[in-house]
Each structure stands twice: as structure tokens, then as C-alpha cells.
Design an enzyme around this catalytic site. Structure first.
Site, PDB file in Angstrom:
ATOM      1  N   GLU A   6      41.714  25.039 -24.901  1.00  0.00           N
ATOM      2  CA  GLU A   6      41.101  24.952 -23.570  1.00  0.00           C
ATOM      3  C   GLU A   6      41.605  23.746 -22.773  1.00  0.00           C
ATOM      4  OE1 GLU A   6      36.771  26.201 -23.489  1.00  0.00           O
ATOM      5  OE2 GLU A   6      37.006  25.813 -25.624  1.00  0.00           O
ATOM      6  N   SER A  50      35.677  29.537 -23.780  1.00  0.00           N
ATOM      7  CA  SER A  50      36.391  30.097 -22.629  1.00  0.00           C
ATOM      8  C   SER A  50      36.880  31.526 -22.869  1.00  0.00           C
ATOM      9  CB  SER A  50      37.580  29.207 -22.225  1.00  0.00           C
ATOM     10  OG  SER A  50      37.120  27.975 -21.725  1.00  0.00           O
ATOM     11  N   TYR A  82      38.250  32.008 -14.930  1.00  0.00           N
ATOM     12  CA  TYR A  82      39.003  30.920 -14.316  1.00  0.00           C
ATOM     13  C   TYR A  82      40.036  31.323 -13.266  1.00  0.00           C
ATOM     14  CZ  TYR A  82      36.952  28.488 -18.245  1.00  0.00           C
ATOM     15  OH  TYR A  82      36.069  27.980 -19.157  1.00  0.00           O
ATOM     16  N   ARG A 108      24.880  25.060 -21.457  1.00  0.00           N
ATOM     17  CA  ARG A 108      24.816  26.367 -20.804  1.00  0.00           C
ATOM     18  C   ARG A 108      24.711  27.448 -21.868  1.00  0.00           C
ATOM     19  NH1 ARG A 108      29.939  27.724 -19.217  1.00  0.00           N
ATOM     20  NH2 ARG A 108      29.829  29.599 -20.519  1.00  0.00           N
ATOM     21  N   ASP A 146      24.724  31.573 -22.762  1.00  0.00           N
ATOM     22  CA  ASP A 146      25.193  32.879 -22.298  1.00  0.00           C
ATOM     23  C   ASP A 146      24.339  33.968 -22.937  1.00  0.00           C
ATOM     24  OD1 ASP A 146      27.185  31.592 -20.874  1.00  0.00           O
ATOM     25  OD2 ASP A 146      28.634  31.741 -22.502  1.00  0.00           O
ATOM     26  N   GLU A 190      25.843  32.681 -27.083  1.00  0.00           N
ATOM     27  CA  GLU A 190      26.283  31.362 -27.531  1.00  0.00           C
ATOM     28  C   GLU A 190      25.759  30.300 -26.588  1.00  0.00           C
ATOM     29  OE1 GLU A 190      30.555  30.290 -26.437  1.00  0.00           O
ATOM     30  OE2 GLU A 190      30.672  32.471 -26.538  1.00  0.00           O
ATOM     31  N   ASN A 241      26.990  26.433 -24.913  1.00  0.00           N
ATOM     32  CA  ASN A 241      28.117  25.526 -24.680  1.00  0.00           C
ATOM     33  C   ASN A 241      27.590  24.127 -24.401  1.00  0.00           C
ATOM     34  OD1 ASN A 241      30.574  27.548 -24.242  1.00  0.00           O
ATOM     35  ND2 ASN A 241      28.768  28.414 -23.267  1.00  0.00           N
ATOM     36  N   GLY A 262      32.354  24.205 -18.467  1.00  0.00           N
ATOM     37  CA  GLY A 262      33.389  23.937 -17.472  1.00  0.00           C
ATOM     38  C   GLY A 262      32.841  23.286 -16.216  1.00  0.00           C
TER      39      GLY A 262
END
Length: 314
Positions: A26, A154, A220, A259, A261, A274, A276, A280
């Protein structure tokens, strides 16, 4: 309840090292995130400078005057507990979660096992290490399935598969990134992402993409990804989603920011994918969007994250 806005004089943070880049898969995303964070901190009056983390990191940590570190390293080496441990050994306070929570959240399999032990909903899964594992998982879980490296972020190395041959090929491809490969039941329905900041849950974001799932390109590069704020749920279901996300973070030990998901199936049930610990911070990123919906611009967001930085040894 902790205020989201930082009330500290920017000069009080001292000299702040923004750690970005690194060697993980990443790296490119981290370079963009780091540049954005560094620019915002400097614009706010913080004495901040950047370090593209490489082989000379130990030397730089020893030679530079660093009062605290803002970690914007995505993936291994920055999000897996190793950087957090190094900074604690160096006596440098840092942003985000500590060693244990960082290492746990980076390991998708063990995160799922913790959630399962607490009765939190997460898709059924299997671990793949051979072609026989692929065949066994296909029989047990059915299709479609989603394959993912257990320690990447990512959406790197991920693939949706519809049959055994595709599953074996996806397992081999994912193995290039990680010796441990996870396969999960495919949850058909809307995806949500939920940011947490200083113990508070920010407005959830509903995600939409014409891709088969929210992959690296959708995250992205694509211009056709949809971000819904409000997320499209009614008030009661949105509150349910926020409460589940808070429990998911608490179970892992998330601090500062993060964060989660989440998927919702056709019956309306939520499923945790998951969490994070260093999300990002690019122009396509989700935590800045959620922060804006909560009334924080990007500069206020990075100051808030910095304000909650851990003291070494905590």
C-alpha cells in the site's frame, strides 16, 4: 463525551514526524495520505515534517528531534503493531491504536475469531493453504465467495469467485501477497463503512460501485464510485449499524481513530468484514468524508487525531 475538535494550541504538539510510504503493498496510497496529512498539519501551524519510512528509520528516529509521530503508514510495517512497538521503545507518543489492537486488526482471520467469540456477526470463512483446502471450502461455503490475503489492506489481492477453478486461481494470486489466505461467504447487498474518532462514531457512508465489489480501483482511481451520506438507512437501522461498529472496535481495542467495513444482506442483517487502524487519508478516502459530515474539515480531522495520540507505555 470527548470533543471531536482539538482544543490544543498547534504549537503544543511540539515537533511532529509524519510517517508515511514504507515498503508495504500500500506504499503508493500511503505516500498520498502522508502528503495530505503533512500539508494540513503545517497549514494549521504544527511544526511537522515527513519521513518516508525506509531502512534509515532507526537512524532518523535517533537523530531527529521528535515529540510525537503521526502514523499514516498503511499495511504491514505501519498498521500491524511493529511501528507502534518501535515508537514505544523509542519513547515517542504516536497516533492511533496500540501494539495489540494494530496487530489484531491487521490479521483479518484473528479479528473474525475475536468477533465470533463475542457473538458479533461476520461472514463464514475458511483458510486456504492448498488446492484441497479450496475444494473443501467450496463444498462448505458454496458460491460466490470472496478471496483475500489475511494481512493486506486496500482490497489488494482480493477476488470474487464463482467456481472451484476460479477459487484455486484466486488463492494462488492472493498467496503472492500473503502466506495466509482467507475465503469468505459472499454477502450480496449494500456495503457501508463507519469511521470512529476519539470514541465517537461518525456518520456511516453507503458505498456504491459498478465493479463486482469495492476493489482497489473503486477505492482510489475510479470516478464512478458512489458515496452516500446520509447512508440510505432509516434512523433505527443506522443507529444499529453505528452501535455494531462501536462494539466491533471495542472488541479489537481500537483507540484514537479507525474505520469498520460492513455489509448488509438481502434480509437486512449486518455483517462485519474488517477494521482498519490507519485508514486512507487521500482525496478518495472515507474517513475525511465522514468527518466532514460530522462538521470537521480535513485540517480539524488531522488535529483531532493528533490530539488523541497515545503516550508511550500506555
Amino acid at each position: 463525551m470527548t470533543a471531536l475538535h482539538s482544543t490544543r494550541d498547534p504549537k503544543a504538539f511540539g515537533r511532529v514526524a509524519v510517517l508515511f510510504g514504507g515498503k508495504s503493498a500500500e506504499r503508493e496510497v500511503s505516500l498520498k495520505s502522508g502528503a495530505a496529512v503533512l500539508c494540513a498539519l503545517q497549514a494549521a501551524g504544527v511544526d511537522a515534517f515527513g519521513i518516508d519510512v525506509g531502512d534509515d528509520l532507526l537512524q532518523r528516529l535517533g537523530s531527529e528531534k521528535i515529540d510525537r509521530a503521526f502514523i499514516v503508514l498503511h499495511g504491514r510495517g505501519g498498521e500491524d503493531g511493529s511501528m507502534q512497538g518501535l515508537l514505544e521503545c523509542a519513547g515517542i507518543p504516536y497516533t492511533g491504536s496500540g501494539i495489540l489492537a494494530s496487530a489484531l486488526a491487521m490479521d483479518k482471520l484473528r479479528t473474525k475469531q475475536v468477533w465470533q467469540s463475542l457473538g458479533l456477526p461476520t461472514p463464514r470463512h475458511a483458510v486456504l493453504a492448498s488446492e484441497d483446502d479450496c475444494k473443501t471450502a467450496a463444498e462448505a461455503l458454496g458460491f460466490p465467495l470472496i478471496v483475500k490475503p489475511a494481512h493486506e489492506g486496500s482490497s489488494i489481492g482480493m477476488a470474487k469467485v464463482e467456481g472451484v477453478a476460479e477459487l484455486i486461481a484466486a488463492w494462488r494470486a492472493a498467496s503472492a501477497y500473503d502466506s495466509q489466505v482467507l475465503v469468505e461467504q459472499w454477502i450480496q447487498g449494500p456495503e457501508f463503512t463507519v469511521a470512529v474518532l476519539r470514541g465517537q462514531v461518525l456518520p456511516p457512508i453507503g458505498l456504491g460501485t459498478p465493479h463486482s465489489f469495492y476493489d482497489y480501483d473503486a477505492k482510489y482511481l475510479a470516478s464512478d464510485t458512489q458515496y452516500r451520506i446520509p447512508c440510505g438507512l432509516d434512523a433505527a437501522r443506522e443507529q444499529e449499524l453505528k452501535a455494531l461498529s462501536a462494539r466491533a472496535c471495542e472488541a479489537v481495542g481500537i483507540r484514537g481513530w479507525g474505520r469498520v467495513d460492513v455489509m448488509q444482506d438481502s434480509a437486512g442483517n449486518f455483517w462485519l468484514l474488517e477494521v482498519n487502524t490507519v485508514p486512507g487519508m487521500t482525496d478518495h478516502s472515507l474517513v475525511p468524508m465522514a468527518a466532514r459530515a460530522a462538521g470537521l474539515d480535513f485540517q480539524q480531522l488531522v488535529l483531532s487525531i493528533l490530539d488523541d495520540s497515545l503516550e508511550a507505555g500506555n
